[in-house]
Design an enzyme around this catalytic site. Structure first.
Site, PDB file in Angstrom:
ATOM      1  N   GLY A  56      -1.501   7.334  13.495  1.00  0.00           N
ATOM      2  CA  GLY A  56      -1.573   6.714  14.459  1.00  0.00           C
ATOM      3  C   GLY A  56      -1.538   5.059  14.387  1.00  0.00           C
ATOM      4  N   CYS A  83      -1.761   9.978   7.096  1.00  0.00           N
ATOM      5  CA  CYS A  83      -1.707   8.264   7.553  1.00  0.00           C
ATOM      6  C   CYS A  83      -3.103   8.107   8.063  1.00  0.00           C
ATOM      7  CB  CYS A  83      -0.298   8.142   8.223  1.00  0.00           C
ATOM      8  SG  CYS A  83      -0.052   6.182   8.128  1.00  0.00           S
ATOM      9  N   TYR A  84      -2.829   7.714   9.199  1.00  0.00           N
ATOM     10  CA  TYR A  84      -4.527   7.386   9.981  1.00  0.00           C
ATOM     11  C   TYR A  84      -5.387   8.537   9.884  1.00  0.00           C
ATOM     12  CZ  TYR A  84      -7.666   6.255  13.731  1.00  0.00           C
ATOM     13  OH  TYR A  84      -8.930   5.722  14.226  1.00  0.00           O
ATOM     14  N   HIS A 168       4.343  10.155   5.511  1.00  0.00           N
ATOM     15  CA  HIS A 168       4.620  10.882   6.554  1.00  0.00           C
ATOM     16  C   HIS A 168       5.621  12.018   6.113  1.00  0.00           C
ATOM     17  CE1 HIS A 168       2.854   8.580   9.969  1.00  0.00           C
ATOM     18  NE2 HIS A 168       3.092   7.607   9.202  1.00  0.00           N
ATOM     19  N   GLU A 170       6.683  14.519   7.924  1.00  0.00           N
ATOM     20  CA  GLU A 170       7.134  15.124   8.982  1.00  0.00           C
ATOM     21  C   GLU A 170       8.565  14.650   8.877  1.00  0.00           C
ATOM     22  OE1 GLU A 170       4.290  12.061  10.880  1.00  0.00           O
ATOM     23  OE2 GLU A 170       4.499  13.453   8.883  1.00  0.00           O
ATOM     24  N   SER A 221      18.733  27.463  37.681  1.00  0.00           N
ATOM     25  CA  SER A 221      19.550  26.319  37.548  1.00  0.00           C
ATOM     26  C   SER A 221      20.895  26.475  36.895  1.00  0.00           C
ATOM     27  CB  SER A 221      18.834  25.036  36.671  1.00  0.00           C
ATOM     28  OG  SER A 221      18.846  25.212  35.342  1.00  0.00           O
ATOM     29  N   GLY A 222      20.913  27.562  36.132  1.00  0.00           N
ATOM     30  CA  GLY A 222      22.126  27.934  35.259  1.00  0.00           C
ATOM     31  C   GLY A 222      22.115  27.404  33.952  1.00  0.00           C
ATOM     32  N   ASP A 225      17.343  26.985  29.807  1.00  0.00           N
ATOM     33  CA  ASP A 225      15.876  27.033  29.965  1.00  0.00           C
ATOM     34  C   ASP A 225      15.458  28.033  30.993  1.00  0.00           C
ATOM     35  OD1 ASP A 225      15.992  25.293  27.949  1.00  0.00           O
ATOM     36  OD2 ASP A 225      15.952  23.587  29.483  1.00  0.00           O
ATOM     37  N   SER A 226      16.075  27.834  32.220  1.00  0.00           N
ATOM     38  CA  SER A 226      15.590  28.620  33.383  1.00  0.00           C
ATOM     39  C   SER A 226      16.193  30.049  33.307  1.00  0.00           C
ATOM     40  CB  SER A 226      16.221  28.233  34.554  1.00  0.00           C
ATOM     41  OG  SER A 226      17.469  28.040  34.753  1.00  0.00           O
ATOM     42  N   LYS A 366      13.452  22.720  22.681  1.00  0.00           N
ATOM     43  CA  LYS A 366      14.852  23.149  23.145  1.00  0.00           C
ATOM     44  C   LYS A 366      15.589  24.227  22.054  1.00  0.00           C
ATOM     45  CE  LYS A 366      18.220  22.806  26.430  1.00  0.00           C
ATOM     46  NZ  LYS A 366      17.979  22.795  27.852  1.00  0.00           N
TER      47      LYS A 366
END
Length: 510
Positions: A56, A83-84, A168, A170, A221-222, A225-226, A366
């Protein structure tokens, strides 16, 4: 159904918090980000296998510095402070944390003694630092594990299974960071059984329990995701799901017919097409502010779905393909993180709704959705379809949305799509599209002066949409796109290229 293992991440405002979640998920363990101030009872209700305290921007000495619920420090699961988060651990348990000269960038870590957190890693390795304060003395019961030339880099309390890293792990600039998280996952005793297959099985069961004997509609939506959301719910309740695809007038060229045909013929979904172009465009008339566009579109979608539900009879549930990045960017629920913009299916929803939301993908990024789609056997053209914003072309038209401007953008966007596909780059790029700018420029065409619209081309590469780098499209591809747009799209005389990454920009212009 067996309990899903979870590692909870408390967000203290780091720009890298979502990357922590991704790294843990890559180790096949589900991770959930919660605000730093989440009550311990709520954290405990998740039955976490471990807890991570993120980095942070604050100092532990600042007035109003963020602290977690004190019970977090005494819980009986492994803790990892980054870190923080490491400085919090040192400060809480009686170590000495001092302000120092800021260390930012690559550093060389030197390990002084063995550590389960660094098991299997070399004695020296590259790490990425981004901190101001540093730990001068570790708390009682802790020991120094590794340092850089200017700071303590790793500390641990083996008996209490508490670990802190100043760097970090990540970020990609710490090349062996994934191995650090992998070791932490093992220290948490996780089975590493969170996979696309297990997600499908558990989600189908959860949706079946949630909807019960009821009926649902899905806002289709095509996109991937949907479509994945629809198929998951279809597996749960079969014929009690009706998909609704709305032509809001903001779609790309030929998209309405194509999506309906694919859903019915290839996916065997029960789908209804709704023509609502005039309704959306009338409400958007004269609207310039991006957030207002999104709110209008989000509410109008809901009203259309509610009307379709009344036609179908007793329908209580609305299925949406909402993803984790949509939630993060729309609603400030992840610690001190800022709201970036409202997504029409999250922050754009009206306060009063007749429908209950079912969002089976709400916890996924995603690329994870694509993994699930692959497991479900989705056609490749859907699986690798580039993301398209829910508000459609309205957020790619800067300023008011009109039929004339929509038609200009559709033609330009079609050319971008055709040339990117022609170059074999479509599946290699996260998104590539055209944007219509609210300015005109002077040009010369056919020996005459013109004063016409400007189109911007945007192409970005990303993994999950949270961050993105602009793509350097080959010169010859850009040349073909530019020549074709100026020659074929009447009303455009200039094409420019967007070379902004996210951050500081967003992927869409609005």
């Amino acid at each position: 159904m067996s309990r899903r293992e979870v590692i909870v991440i408390l967000d203290f405002g780091s720009q890298y918090t979502q990357l922590i979640a991704r790294r843990i998920r890559e180790a096949h363990v589900f991770s959930e980000v919660l605000p730093y101030h989440t009550p311990f009872q709520e954290i405990e209700s998740r039955r976490p296998s471990g807890i991570v305290l993120s980095g942070g921007p604050r100092s532990v000495f600042e007035e109003g510095a963020p602290y977690p619920d004190p019970q977090v420090y005494s819980c009986h699961v492994p803790l990892l402070g980054i870190c923080y988060g490491m400085q919090l651990l040192a400060h809480r348990f009686g170590g000495e944390v001092h302000p120092s000269r800021r260390e930012y960038g690559k550093a060389r870590l030197e390990r002084a003694r063995p550590s389960a957190l660094l098991e299997g890693l070399p004695r020296t390795m590259q790490v990425w630092m981004s901190h101001g304060d540093r730990i001068e003395a570790v708390p009682s019961g802790f020991r120094r594990v590794a340092s850089t030339h200017s700071a303590l880099a790793v500390m641990e309390n083996q008996e209490r299974r508490i670990f802190g890293v100043q760097f970090h792990p990540e970020v990609v600039h710490t090349p062996l960071g994934r191995e650090v998280f992998s070791n932490f996952v093992d220290l948490c005793g996780c089975k590493r059984d969170w996979t696309a297959t297990s997600f499908i099985e558990s989600t189908v069961d959860q949706v079946r329990d949630r909807v019960g004997p009821g009926r649902a509609v899905c806002g289709l939506s095509g996109g991937v995701d949907s479509t994945v959301a629809a198929i998951l719910v279809h597996k749960s309740i079969r014929g009690r799901l009706t998909c609704v695809f709305v032509d809001n007038g903001l779609l790309r060229e030929g998209e309405f017919r194509q999506v309906l045909a694919t859903a019915r013929d290839e996916l065997q979904l029960n789908v209804v097409g709704v023509e609502a172009r005039s309704r959306f465009l009338d409400l958007l008339a004269g609207v310039e502010e991006p957030e207002r566009k999104r709110k209008i579109i989000g509410e109008t979608f809901i009203r259309v779905f509610e009307e379709e539900c009344r036609k179908l009879g007793d329908v209580r549930f609305l299925v949406q393909g909402t993803l984790y990045p949509d939630v993060i960017e729309s609603v400030s629920v992840k610690g001190p993180s800022a709201v970036i913009k409202s997504h029409h299916n999250v922050g754009g929803l009206p306060e009063q709704m007749d429908l209950e939301l079912v969002e089976p993908l709400r916890d996924l990024f995603k690329d994870e959705v694509r993994q699930v789609g692959r497991e479900l056997g989705l056609p490749r053209e859907i699986l690798w379809r580039q993301p398209f914003p829910g508000p459609g072309l309205s957020v790619r038209i800067l300023g008011p949305v009109t039929e004339e401007r929509l038609e200009l953008l559709r033609q330009a966007d079609r050319i971008v799509d055709e040339e990117v596909r022609r170059a074999g780059l479509y599946e290699q790029i996260w998104q590539s599209f055209a944007v219509l700018l609210p300015v005109k420029s002077v040009g010369v065409m056919g020996d005459g002066r013109t004063y016409e619209h400007v189109v911007a081309i945007r192409a970005v590469d990303s993994v999950d949409g949270m961050t993105a780098d602009w793509v350097s499209l080959p010169r010859e591809v850009l040349a073909r796109i530019s020549v074709r747009i100026v020659n074929e799209v009447r009303g455009v005389n200039r094409v420019v290229y967007d070379v902004t990454s996210k951050p500081p920009g967003t992927i869409e212009w609005e």
